[in-house]
Design a protein around this motif. Structure first.
Motif, PDB file in Angstrom:
ATOM      1  N   ALA A   8       0.848  -1.193   0.000  1.00  0.00           N
ATOM      2  CA  ALA A   8       0.000   0.000   0.000  1.00  0.00           C
ATOM      3  C   ALA A   8       0.881   1.240   0.000  1.00  0.00           C
ATOM      4  CB  ALA A   8      -0.921   0.009   1.221  1.00  0.00           C
ATOM      5  N   VAL A   9       0.393   2.305  -0.669  1.00  0.00           N
ATOM      6  CA  VAL A   9       1.157   3.549  -0.809  1.00  0.00           C
ATOM      7  C   VAL A   9       0.264   4.739  -0.480  1.00  0.00           C
ATOM      8  CG1 VAL A   9       2.463   5.025  -2.402  1.00  0.00           C
ATOM      9  CG2 VAL A   9       2.574   2.524  -2.639  1.00  0.00           C
ATOM     10  N   VAL A  10       0.812   5.681   0.294  1.00  0.00           N
ATOM     11  CA  VAL A  10       0.129   6.954   0.528  1.00  0.00           C
ATOM     12  C   VAL A  10       0.997   8.073  -0.043  1.00  0.00           C
ATOM     13  CG1 VAL A  10      -0.745   8.596   2.229  1.00  0.00           C
ATOM     14  CG2 VAL A  10      -1.051   6.140   2.605  1.00  0.00           C
ATOM     15  N   ASN A  11       0.410   8.833  -0.949  1.00  0.00           N
ATOM     16  CA  ASN A  11       1.090   9.968  -1.571  1.00  0.00           C
ATOM     17  C   ASN A  11       0.520  11.264  -0.991  1.00  0.00           C
ATOM     18  OD1 ASN A  11       2.206  11.906  -3.357  1.00  0.00           O
ATOM     19  ND2 ASN A  11       0.422  11.679  -4.702  1.00  0.00           N
ATOM     20  N   ILE A  12       1.368  12.013  -0.278  1.00  0.00           N
ATOM     21  CA  ILE A  12       0.921  13.261   0.334  1.00  0.00           C
ATOM     22  C   ILE A  12       1.452  14.439  -0.485  1.00  0.00           C
ATOM     23  CG2 ILE A  12       0.836  14.634   2.449  1.00  0.00           C
ATOM     24  CD1 ILE A  12       1.540  12.077   4.011  1.00  0.00           C
ATOM     25  N   ASP A  13       0.579  14.994  -1.332  1.00  0.00           N
ATOM     26  CA  ASP A  13       0.858  16.252  -2.042  1.00  0.00           C
ATOM     27  C   ASP A  13       2.066  16.176  -2.975  1.00  0.00           C
ATOM     28  OD1 ASP A  13      -0.894  18.393  -1.939  1.00  0.00           O
ATOM     29  OD2 ASP A  13       0.520  19.711  -0.920  1.00  0.00           O
ATOM     30  N   ALA A  14       2.141  15.123  -3.768  1.00  0.00           N
ATOM     31  CA  ALA A  14       3.311  14.963  -4.637  1.00  0.00           C
ATOM     32  C   ALA A  14       2.917  14.586  -6.053  1.00  0.00           C
ATOM     33  CB  ALA A  14       4.236  13.893  -4.064  1.00  0.00           C
ATOM     34  N   PRO A  15       3.744  14.953  -7.041  1.00  0.00           N
ATOM     35  CA  PRO A  15       3.531  14.493  -8.421  1.00  0.00           C
ATOM     36  C   PRO A  15       3.960  13.046  -8.576  1.00  0.00           C
ATOM     37  CG  PRO A  15       5.517  15.833  -8.278  1.00  0.00           C
ATOM     38  CD  PRO A  15       4.891  15.874  -6.920  1.00  0.00           C
ATOM     39  N   PHE A  16       3.383  12.376  -9.565  1.00  0.00           N
ATOM     40  CA  PHE A  16       3.763  10.996  -9.866  1.00  0.00           C
ATOM     41  C   PHE A  16       4.998  11.017 -10.774  1.00  0.00           C
ATOM     42  CE2 PHE A  16      -1.022   9.720  -9.693  1.00  0.00           C
ATOM     43  CZ  PHE A  16      -1.001   9.802  -8.306  1.00  0.00           C
ATOM     44  N   PHE A  17       6.158  11.249 -10.194  1.00  0.00           N
ATOM     45  CA  PHE A  17       7.373  11.315 -11.000  1.00  0.00           C
ATOM     46  C   PHE A  17       7.673   9.992 -11.691  1.00  0.00           C
ATOM     47  CE2 PHE A  17       9.328  14.963  -8.324  1.00  0.00           C
ATOM     48  CZ  PHE A  17       8.751  15.901  -9.163  1.00  0.00           C
ATOM     49  N   SER A  18       7.273   8.873 -11.084  1.00  0.00           N
ATOM     50  CA  SER A  18       7.533   7.564 -11.685  1.00  0.00           C
ATOM     51  C   SER A  18       6.723   7.348 -12.957  1.00  0.00           C
ATOM     52  CB  SER A  18       7.205   6.451 -10.680  1.00  0.00           C
ATOM     53  OG  SER A  18       5.840   6.521 -10.284  1.00  0.00           O
ATOM     54  N   GLU A  19       5.653   8.102 -13.097  1.00  0.00           N
ATOM     55  CA  GLU A  19       4.753   7.946 -14.249  1.00  0.00           C
ATOM     56  C   GLU A  19       4.988   9.028 -15.298  1.00  0.00           C
ATOM     57  OE1 GLU A  19       3.005   5.100 -13.638  1.00  0.00           O
ATOM     58  OE2 GLU A  19       4.165   5.287 -11.775  1.00  0.00           O
ATOM     59  N   LEU A  20       6.017   9.835 -15.106  1.00  0.00           N
ATOM     60  CA  LEU A  20       6.258  10.992 -15.968  1.00  0.00           C
ATOM     61  C   LEU A  20       7.261  10.631 -17.063  1.00  0.00           C
ATOM     62  CD1 LEU A  20       5.194  13.937 -15.808  1.00  0.00           C
ATOM     63  CD2 LEU A  20       7.361  14.529 -14.703  1.00  0.00           C
ATOM     64  N   LEU A  21       6.914  10.964 -18.300  1.00  0.00           N
ATOM     65  CA  LEU A  21       7.809  10.769 -19.431  1.00  0.00           C
ATOM     66  C   LEU A  21       8.038  12.110 -20.116  1.00  0.00           C
ATOM     67  CD1 LEU A  21       6.172   7.569 -20.986  1.00  0.00           C
ATOM     68  CD2 LEU A  21       8.157   7.658 -19.456  1.00  0.00           C
ATOM     69  N   TYR A  22       9.258  12.308 -20.629  1.00  0.00           N
ATOM     70  CA  TYR A  22       9.553  13.523 -21.395  1.00  0.00           C
ATOM     71  C   TYR A  22       9.620  13.180 -22.871  1.00  0.00           C
ATOM     72  CZ  TYR A  22      12.137  17.306 -23.563  1.00  0.00           C
ATOM     73  OH  TYR A  22      12.530  18.320 -24.414  1.00  0.00           O
ATOM     74  N   LYS A  23       8.821  13.881 -23.675  1.00  0.00           N
ATOM     75  CA  LYS A  23       8.799  13.682 -25.125  1.00  0.00           C
ATOM     76  C   LYS A  23       9.541  14.832 -25.802  1.00  0.00           C
ATOM     77  CE  LYS A  23       6.280   9.913 -25.497  1.00  0.00           C
ATOM     78  NZ  LYS A  23       6.823   8.678 -26.101  1.00  0.00           N
ATOM     79  N   LYS A  24      10.691  14.492 -26.370  1.00  0.00           N
ATOM     80  CA  LYS A  24      11.542  15.521 -26.952  1.00  0.00           C
ATOM     81  C   LYS A  24      10.890  16.193 -28.158  1.00  0.00           C
ATOM     82  CE  LYS A  24      16.379  16.240 -28.298  1.00  0.00           C
ATOM     83  NZ  LYS A  24      16.718  17.075 -27.138  1.00  0.00           N
ATOM     84  N   ASP A  25      10.103  15.423 -28.931  1.00  0.00           N
ATOM     85  CA  ASP A  25       9.507  15.985 -30.147  1.00  0.00           C
ATOM     86  C   ASP A  25       8.480  17.074 -29.847  1.00  0.00           C
ATOM     87  OD1 ASP A  25       7.959  14.005 -29.004  1.00  0.00           O
ATOM     88  OD2 ASP A  25       6.938  13.518 -30.885  1.00  0.00           O
ATOM     89  N   ILE A  26       7.853  17.010 -28.673  1.00  0.00           N
ATOM     90  CA  ILE A  26       6.884  18.047 -28.305  1.00  0.00           C
ATOM     91  C   ILE A  26       7.396  18.912 -27.150  1.00  0.00           C
ATOM     92  CG2 ILE A  26       4.903  16.709 -29.087  1.00  0.00           C
ATOM     93  CD1 ILE A  26       4.350  15.996 -26.153  1.00  0.00           C
ATOM     94  N   ASP A  27       8.595  18.565 -26.666  1.00  0.00           N
ATOM     95  CA  ASP A  27       9.226  19.277 -25.547  1.00  0.00           C
ATOM     96  C   ASP A  27       8.246  19.439 -24.382  1.00  0.00           C
ATOM     97  OD1 ASP A  27      11.189  20.647 -24.112  1.00  0.00           O
ATOM     98  OD2 ASP A  27      10.469  22.602 -24.816  1.00  0.00           O
ATOM     99  N   ASP A  28       7.651  18.325 -23.975  1.00  0.00           N
ATOM    100  CA  ASP A  28       6.683  18.387 -22.872  1.00  0.00           C
ATOM    101  C   ASP A  28       6.615  17.036 -22.161  1.00  0.00           C
ATOM    102  OD1 ASP A  28       4.889  19.527 -21.178  1.00  0.00           O
ATOM    103  OD2 ASP A  28       3.406  20.037 -22.720  1.00  0.00           O
TER     104      ASP A  28
END
Length: 434
Positions: free
Chosen positions: A304-324
């Motif tokens: 079980a996981v509790v996330n207190i006020d944080a972004p999901f950095f593990s789920e974040l991808l950077y797309k160079k073609d759209i720079d986002d």
């Protein structure tokens, strides 16, 4: 209490100075007796627990003791008869004393005495602190070639029999392992072994078992300070920083969990013998929350996981073609409970580093999500209780939510979530807004 005592002290000093000036007398003997009486009154208030003794009162106690001792010596030697009255002397001495009193009471004002949030469990809570040395990692923040060390503190049921689920906490960007002490205490009182981690050089400061203190790394401090400033980092650079921060955090958490699991099998320390190694939860605030979600993704023994006020950095991808940034498309199958303040809630719809946190993200359709209305980022820690001035300064103002309602409700919900997911107790169905 600190502000009240300062007001009383200032009124006394100013009133006494004015009285001396009006009557053109020193009244040194009276002042000496008063200072002795004030020290005795402070001691009585401390012994009777009206003033709860702690670091915040050390400077004031020292000052009052020195004034009382000086006054006692002066009375014994009867020096007051030889001193002549001078208005300038009265004024300057009063100004000096006011400055000294302000300095002595500053810790009590910045860190005011406050009642602790309620603890509702049946178990008495004990604590224990350790320093773990990771012989597989070299400290990246030091050029001495030393191994990475991690300081941890446990909160656990004292004199309790059996074993209890292990909960691992990670603090925020500038935090310390004690940042959510009320939460750990509440959980431990209900039968959990909670371990909170200091991430050296990411924490504001940390003290090792041998007393060595380590403070936040200046480069890391600058990196974190600059992420909210436009034009400092490109999205690609920011993504690189996130990966670097999360690697250190998750490596620390993995090391701590693995160390504890190993000790639970071989160490006779009562702390480790109370741990149920088959039931593990992780939670954290801000960057620590992001690391906790990440750990739930990469370990197969997290329940079980509790996330207190944080972004999901593990789920974040950077797309160079759209720079986002875009969100990962992998489902997240570990039970997850998200707790948000206003500061993060208002960003959930944006294509920022919170893009994966969007409420319509189907990969997290089973997650529980709540919002504390009127809360700021630090409202979800103990800091507004421990130091309202510091919390308000760091988060840009006072929160609109009652700080005790916020932290006590948060603690209650975290307890219910872990009870449901790790112990199979009750039913967890939180409201969306509190």
């Amino acid at each position: 209490m600190g502000t009240l005592l300062l007001c009383i002290a200032l009124i006394f000093e100013v009133t006494f100075a004015i009285y001396c000036i009006v009557t053109k007398k020193n009244y040194k003997k009276i002042k000496n007796w008063l200072r002795i009486a004030i020290f005795i009154a402070f001691a009585i208030l401390t012994l009777s627990s009206v003033i709860m003794w702690s670091f915040r009162w050390v400077l004031l106690a020292t000052l009052l003791f020195l004034l009382a001792a000086t006054g006692t010596v002066a009375l014994i030697r009867n020096k007051t008869k030889t001193q002549k009255y001078k208005t300038s002397s009265i004024v300057w001495k009063s100004i000096f004393m006011i400055v000294i009193l302000v300095l002595a009471l500053t810790p009590a004002i910045v860190f005011p005495q406050h009642p602790s949030p309620k603890v509702t469990g049946k178990y008495e809570v004990a604590t224990a602190a350790y320093t773990y040395i990771d012989k597989k990692r070299v400290e990246e923040f030091s050029d001495k070639g030393q191994n990475r060390f991690v300081n941890v503190e446990f909160w656990y049921p004292k004199n309790a029999h059996g074993t209890y689920p292990l909960l691992v906490f990670s603090h925020g960007a500038y935090g310390i392992k004690a940042s959510n002490t009320s939460t750990y205490t509440e959980l431990a009182s209900h039968g959990y072994v909670v371990v909170s981690i200091d991430h050296p050089y990411h924490s504001f400061y940390t003290a090792s078992a041998d007393g060595t203190k380590t403070f936040i790394n200046t480069d890391y401090n600058r990196e974190v300070s600059n992420i909210n400033k436009e034009g400092i980092y490109t999205n690609e650079e920011l993504y690189g920083l996130i990966q670097k921060w999360m690697k250190l955090r998750t490596d620390d958490m993995n090391f701590v969990i693995d160390t504890i699991l190993k000790k639970a099998k071989s160490d006779n320390d009562s702390v480790y013998q109370k741990i149920n190694t088959e039931k593990i939860g992780v939670f954290g605030h801000s960057m620590g929350g992001a690391a906790s979600v990440w750990l739930g993704r990469v370990r197969n023994d997290i329940d079980a996981v509790v996330n207190i006020d944080a972004p999901f950095f593990s789920e974040l991808l950077y797309k160079k073609d759209i720079d986002d940034f875009v969100a990962s498309k992998k489902p997240y199958n570990i039970p997850l409970f998200n707790i948000y303040s206003d500061d993060v809630w208002k960003q959930l719809g944006s294509n920022s580093t919170y893009v994966a946190n969007k409420l319509d993200n189907q990969n997290f359709k089973e997650a529980y999500t709540i919002h504390f209305q009127g809360a700021k980022h630090l409202s979800l820690t103990d800091l507004p209780l421990f130091s309202p001035l510091l919390a308000n300064s760091l988060q840009g103002g006072k929160a609109d939510i009652n700080k005790y309602y916020c932290i006590e409700t948060e603690n209650e919900l975290i307890l219910k979530f872990f009870n449901y997911e790790l112990k199979g107790i009750g039913h967890f169905a939180p409201k969306e807004n509190y």
